[in-house]
Motif scaffolding. Structure first.
Motif: not given
Length: 318
Positions: A66-70, A129-136, A196-201
């Motif tokens: 739901l938050v963009g990852a897998n 931000l990388s996670w929800v775009t390409s990393k998965d 995403h900056f808040v989440t990632g940090l």
């Protein structure tokens, strides 16, 4: 945590929020909720410890989607690789980082690393931000080649599911706010980056201060790709607790300040870590084994900073 993530964005979508500062506040609050879901909800669920009911664990594991990852990719990355090969270069995916970062003395060093203690924090903020775009997609492809995901059909179906979940995520977090809120596309995109900056940090600081520390060790695999030594001793030597007496902080981060207990007993829900920690500490002392812990989170951050500097200014371990 689910409310903290969804409600602020819904206020933006429904037009309740009209001031620019309110837009950014809502997305920042949503970022804190996203971090809370990652640390306090899906983490236990995907480990199978949120509930004794497997269906509930599976359902709450989807909160990561739901938050963009897998959840499927993360389960391999975290449960299989991180917990099996903690702090082992090229084994632990949590320390397999881009070329401009060095999280292990066994990794190659380049000139950029000398300054990583200064710039790593910025990239922590970009991590999700990388996670929800390409990393998965990158990791899923690599895990498939490693044989950790069996069958072409399973691989193809997982790719399609990742795409479907991410489409739903972007519709909620970007498309609907752009369509129905009074704010410009530019402000929505900047607010999205701030979220995403808040989440990632937040997530990076909590997880990395448990393992990238001066006291812990960075073992190597043998020629056959196996980890030498006993599993529990390995976890004690590669993991660090912090801020054990701060119950509010512990609740906010899903008990992950007790990383030692989590790594020793990943099949126990985090709400029990505080109670079993004194037993673990006493037993470690009884057998003359390490039990690394920092009194406060600030102390842990300072030690992490020192470790980043040390890793950036030492040669490859022999």
């Amino acid at each position: 945590m689910l409310s903290l993530y969804f409600v602020p964005v819904l206020l933006v979508i429904l037009g309740v929020v009209s001031q620019t500062w309110q837009l950014y506040l809502c997305f920042i609050l949503s970022g804190l909720g996203m971090a809370g879901i990652g640390m306090g909800v899906m983490h236990d669920a995907i480990h199978g410890t949120y509930s004794k009911n497997k269906s509930i664990n599976k359902l709450l594991g989807y909160t990561l989607n739901l938050v963009g990852a897998n959840a499927t990719v993360w389960k391999i990355q975290h449960n299989v690789l991180h917990h099996s090969f903690t702090n082992i270069h090229e084994g632990d995916d949590d320390i397999n980082v881009p070329f401009f970062l060095r999280f292990s003395p066994n990794a190659k060093k380049n000139a950029m690393h000398s300054y990583q203690h200064l710039y790593t924090w910025f990239f922590y903020g970009l991590s999700t931000l990388s996670w929800v775009t390409s990393k998965d997609f990158v990791r899923l492809n690599r895990y498939y080649k490693m044989g950790l995901l069996k069958g072409k059909n399973i691989y193809r179906n997982t790719v399609l599911k990742i795409i479907a979940w991410k489409v739903m995520y972007y519709i909620f977090i970007l498309v609907l706010p752009i369509l129905f809120s009074p704010f410009s596309v530019g402000h929505i995109l900047l607010a999205f980056v701030a979220l995403h900056f808040v989440t990632g940090l937040s997530i990076s600081l909590v997880f990395q201060t448990a393992h990238i520390m001066p006291d812990v060790t960075f073992p190597k695999m043998d020629s056959a790709g196996q980890v030498e030594g006993e599993r529990m001793i390995h976890q004690l030597m590669t993991t660090c607790n912090y801020s054990e007496k701060n119950r509010v902080f512990s609740w906010l981060i899903g008990g992950l300040n007790y990383q030692i207990e989590h790594h020793l007993f990943p099949d126990i829900c985090h709400v029990h870590y505080r109670k079993i920690a004194p037993i673990v500490r006493k037993t470690a002392a009884e057998y003359n084994l390490p039990y690394y812990s920092k009194v406060t989170f600030i102390q842990a951050l300072k030690s992490h900073f020192k470790m980043l500097h040390w890793l950036g200014n030492t040669k490859v371990a022999s």
